[in-house]
Scaffold this motif. Structure first.
Motif, PDB file in Angstrom:
ATOM      1  N   UNK A 111      18.299  26.321  36.144  1.00  0.00           N
ATOM      2  CA  UNK A 111      17.708  26.127  34.809  1.00  0.00           C
ATOM      3  C   UNK A 111      16.886  27.345  34.412  1.00  0.00           C
ATOM      4  N   UNK A 112      16.722  27.524  33.115  1.00  0.00           N
ATOM      5  CA  UNK A 112      15.933  28.638  32.576  1.00  0.00           C
ATOM      6  C   UNK A 112      15.486  28.242  31.185  1.00  0.00           C
ATOM      7  N   UNK A 113      14.611  29.058  30.597  1.00  0.00           N
ATOM      8  CA  UNK A 113      14.138  28.772  29.244  1.00  0.00           C
ATOM      9  C   UNK A 113      15.023  29.487  28.232  1.00  0.00           C
ATOM     10  N   UNK A 114      15.053  28.940  27.024  1.00  0.00           N
ATOM     11  CA  UNK A 114      15.807  29.571  25.939  1.00  0.00           C
ATOM     12  C   UNK A 114      15.243  30.978  25.711  1.00  0.00           C
ATOM     13  N   UNK A 115      16.129  31.958  25.544  1.00  0.00           N
ATOM     14  CA  UNK A 115      15.691  33.334  25.309  1.00  0.00           C
ATOM     15  C   UNK A 115      15.514  34.140  26.575  1.00  0.00           C
ATOM     16  N   UNK A 116      15.655  33.469  27.729  1.00  0.00           N
ATOM     17  CA  UNK A 116      15.446  34.167  29.007  1.00  0.00           C
ATOM     18  C   UNK A 116      16.788  34.647  29.556  1.00  0.00           C
ATOM     19  N   UNK A 117      16.833  35.922  29.970  1.00  0.00           N
ATOM     20  CA  UNK A 117      18.060  36.465  30.543  1.00  0.00           C
ATOM     21  C   UNK A 117      18.097  36.156  32.040  1.00  0.00           C
ATOM     22  N   UNK A 118      19.302  35.982  32.566  1.00  0.00           N
ATOM     23  CA  UNK A 118      19.413  35.677  34.000  1.00  0.00           C
ATOM     24  C   UNK A 118      20.041  36.841  34.744  1.00  0.00           C
ATOM     25  N   UNK A 119      19.238  37.458  35.604  1.00  0.00           N
ATOM     26  CA  UNK A 119      19.749  38.503  36.496  1.00  0.00           C
ATOM     27  C   UNK A 119      19.492  38.043  37.924  1.00  0.00           C
ATOM     28  N   UNK A 120      20.523  38.057  38.733  1.00  0.00           N
ATOM     29  CA  UNK A 120      20.311  37.645  40.127  1.00  0.00           C
ATOM     30  C   UNK A 120      21.286  38.365  41.042  1.00  0.00           C
ATOM     31  N   UNK A 121      20.905  38.408  42.305  1.00  0.00           N
ATOM     32  CA  UNK A 121      21.791  39.028  43.284  1.00  0.00           C
ATOM     33  C   UNK A 121      22.697  37.960  43.887  1.00  0.00           C
ATOM     34  N   UNK A 122      24.003  38.241  43.853  1.00  0.00           N
ATOM     35  CA  UNK A 122      24.966  37.304  44.414  1.00  0.00           C
ATOM     36  C   UNK A 122      25.152  37.666  45.890  1.00  0.00           C
ATOM     37  N   UNK A 123      24.675  36.785  46.756  1.00  0.00           N
ATOM     38  CA  UNK A 123      24.763  37.052  48.196  1.00  0.00           C
ATOM     39  C   UNK A 123      26.138  36.626  48.699  1.00  0.00           C
TER      40      UNK A 123
END
Lengths: 325, 189
Positions: free
Chosen positions: A189-201
């Motif tokens: 989950x995240x907030x509206x307007x928030x970008x999602x960057x993550x490392x895929x392990x």
């Protein structure tokens, strides 16, 4: 006993008899990790339950590699409840009502369709034929059994239904299989307007492609940077309004290409926040204001009326002094 | 150890029950003020029952508020819903009105019912205290179970009337001043 008392007793008895033994939590109990029937916490006495007309079909792969993610899709048919009545859906490992969640047999819930990691979810607006999904990570090699269950209200009675058992066999991981690392936990989950960057392990993977889609629509490619040596960074687009995005990774390596399940990422409006000090101060102010205004009004009114009475008494001429009597 | 949630259920039941009884008695006293009812014996009894029930509810109310704050996790994560904020200030409004009504009755005595003006204020404010607590309970139902008995009124539980801090301070000072003036005015008689 007087007739009046008998009448009053009869009225009280009638009122007591007319109370409803029905649904204890008609508005739901919110999502959570619960045993079957919430361990008896939601509907109190399971003997009061009526059988739901709903038919539950759990779809999943019959074989899955240890430590890998798989999707459990639950389809609900013959649902006769109003779309305004929330329904509760369980994913369970047995039907004892005690330690029967998937987590209790070693499975890990990576995402549910409500943007969390619960085995019990509540859904509104659900109609017959609709589906919901959980993504789970398999534990050690072995055979496992799963059930799905439904809770809903209707006609003042709690309804309960359970699916047949579904078996899943967990197999050992083949050599060089491109796969997600067992340490990888997707953001749900995240907030509206928030970008999602993550490392895929990942493990044994040379190349990664990530696809995303909104509410089961057309799949688009996400931006993936990095390599197997430094890790793969994934960038999912920002949501401009509350919505449900799904994404999956296609992993290439020496072994056969692998595609992960669709992970659910829910975008919600910004959480509620308020200045706690201002709230407490306002509450205390309101308390003192109402207490003060009540006391002031009553005592002032009384003082004024007493003064008027005294004034009237002072102005009264004594009997016999200039009076006509 | 009893959890805050269980304690909250017990204390709110005490509060709602006693305030509802007090509200009913204040309502009947209002009918006496308008001369719609005229039984002297019942009139005296209603005075005692209304204030007695209100006092008992007032003693339970702080426990209900504190257990409610604890069970909702306000101390850990702040107010997570507008309903909780409205519940807090409504319960404090009810608490303030109840204190005012009881202090007035204590200071002025039974002669508070002798005049229509003071009688009307006493009954109305007693009923308002009851109304504030019942609204709080209704908001609690909305928060915990998603529905309440007063849903038919479509009350705007999600709207918050939050005053600026300076206004709250002003209200607090005026309330304190009113209390002091009110009590002193009565004591100096």
């Amino acid at each position: 006993m007087s007739l009046m008392r008998i009448k009053a007793t009869l009225v009280l008895c009638l009122l007591l008899l007319s109370t409803n033994l029905g649904a204890a939590e008609p508005g739901g109990v919110d999502d959570g990790t619960f045993d079957m029937q919430c361990g008896g916490a939601c509907h109190g006495d399971s003997d009061q339950n009526a059988t739901s007309s709903a038919s539950l079909t759990l779809l999943t792969e019959s074989n899955i590699y240890a430590g890998q993610a798989t999707t459990f899709t639950l389809q609900v048919d013959q649902l006769t409840t109003s779309i305004y009545v929330p329904i509760g859906l369980f994913l369970l490992s047995d039907t004892t009502g005690y330690r029967d969640t998937p987590q209790d047999i070693g499975w890990q819930i990576l995402s549910d369709s409500n943007g969390a990691v619960n085995n019990y979810i509540e859904l509104s607006g659900f109609t017959t034929g609709d589906t919901t999904e959980w993504v789970l990570r398999a534990p050690e090699v072995g055979n496992y059994t799963f059930f799905a269950s439904i809770h809903h209200g209707g006609n003042g009675v709690p309804h309960f239904g359970i699916s047949q058992a579904y078996s899943v066999e967990v197999l050992p991981i083949p050599d060089n299989l491109p796969r997600l690392s067992t340490d990888f936990m997707p953001v749900v989950s995240r907030e509206v307007g928030q970008q999602s960057n993550f490392q895929l392990l990942v493990e044994d993977t040379d190349n990664v492609t990530v696809e995303w889609r909104i509410d089961g629509g057309i799949a688009n490619q996400a931006n993936v940077t990095g390599d197997s040596a430094n890790g793969f960074m994934v960038e999912l687009p920002t949501a401009n309004q509350p919505s449900t995005m799904q994404w999956r990774a296609i992993l290439d390596g020496e072994g056969p290409q692998q595609t992960t399940p669709w992970f659910t990422l829910v975008s919600n409006q910004q959480g509620f926040s308020i200045d706690t000090t201002a709230v407490y101060l306002q509450a205390i102010s309101v308390l003192l204001f109402f207490a003060g205004i009540t006391v002031l009004l009553q005592t002032r009114n009384k003082t004024t009326s007493n003064t008027k009475a005294e004034k009237l008494f002072d102005e009264t001429q004594p009997l016999g002094e200039g009076g006509e009597l | 150890m009893v959890s805050a949630g269980t304690l909250h259920v017990v204390t709110t039941e005490l509060v709602v029950g006693t305030f509802a009884l007090a509200g009913l008695c204040f309502g009947l006293k209002l009918l006496y003020s308008f001369k719609i009812l005229s039984n002297d014996k019942a009139n005296d009894a209603l005075d005692s029952i209304a204030h007695g029930a209100l006092l008992f509810g007032l003693l339970s109310l702080p426990f209900a508020i504190l257990s409610g704050i604890n069970s909702a996790g306000v101390n850990d994560g702040g107010f997570m819903s507008a309903v909780l904020v409205n519940k807090l200030w409504l319960s404090f409004a009810g608490l303030g009105l109840a204190i005012g009504v009881l202090v007035s009755r204590w200071k002025v005595g039974s002669s508070i019912w002798d005049e229509s003006k003071t009688s009307l204020i006493q009954s109305s404010f007693g009923m308002a205290a009851c109304g504030a607590i019942l609204l709080t309970a209704s908001a609690g139902g909305k928060f915990a179970r998603g529905e309440s008995l007063l849903d038919m009124l479509h009350l705007p539980y999600d709207l918050i009337l939050l005053m600026p801090i300076w206004l709250s301070v002003l209200l607090l000072l005026s309330g304190l001043a009113n209390l002091v003036i009110g009590i002193r005015a009565n004591s100096s008689q």
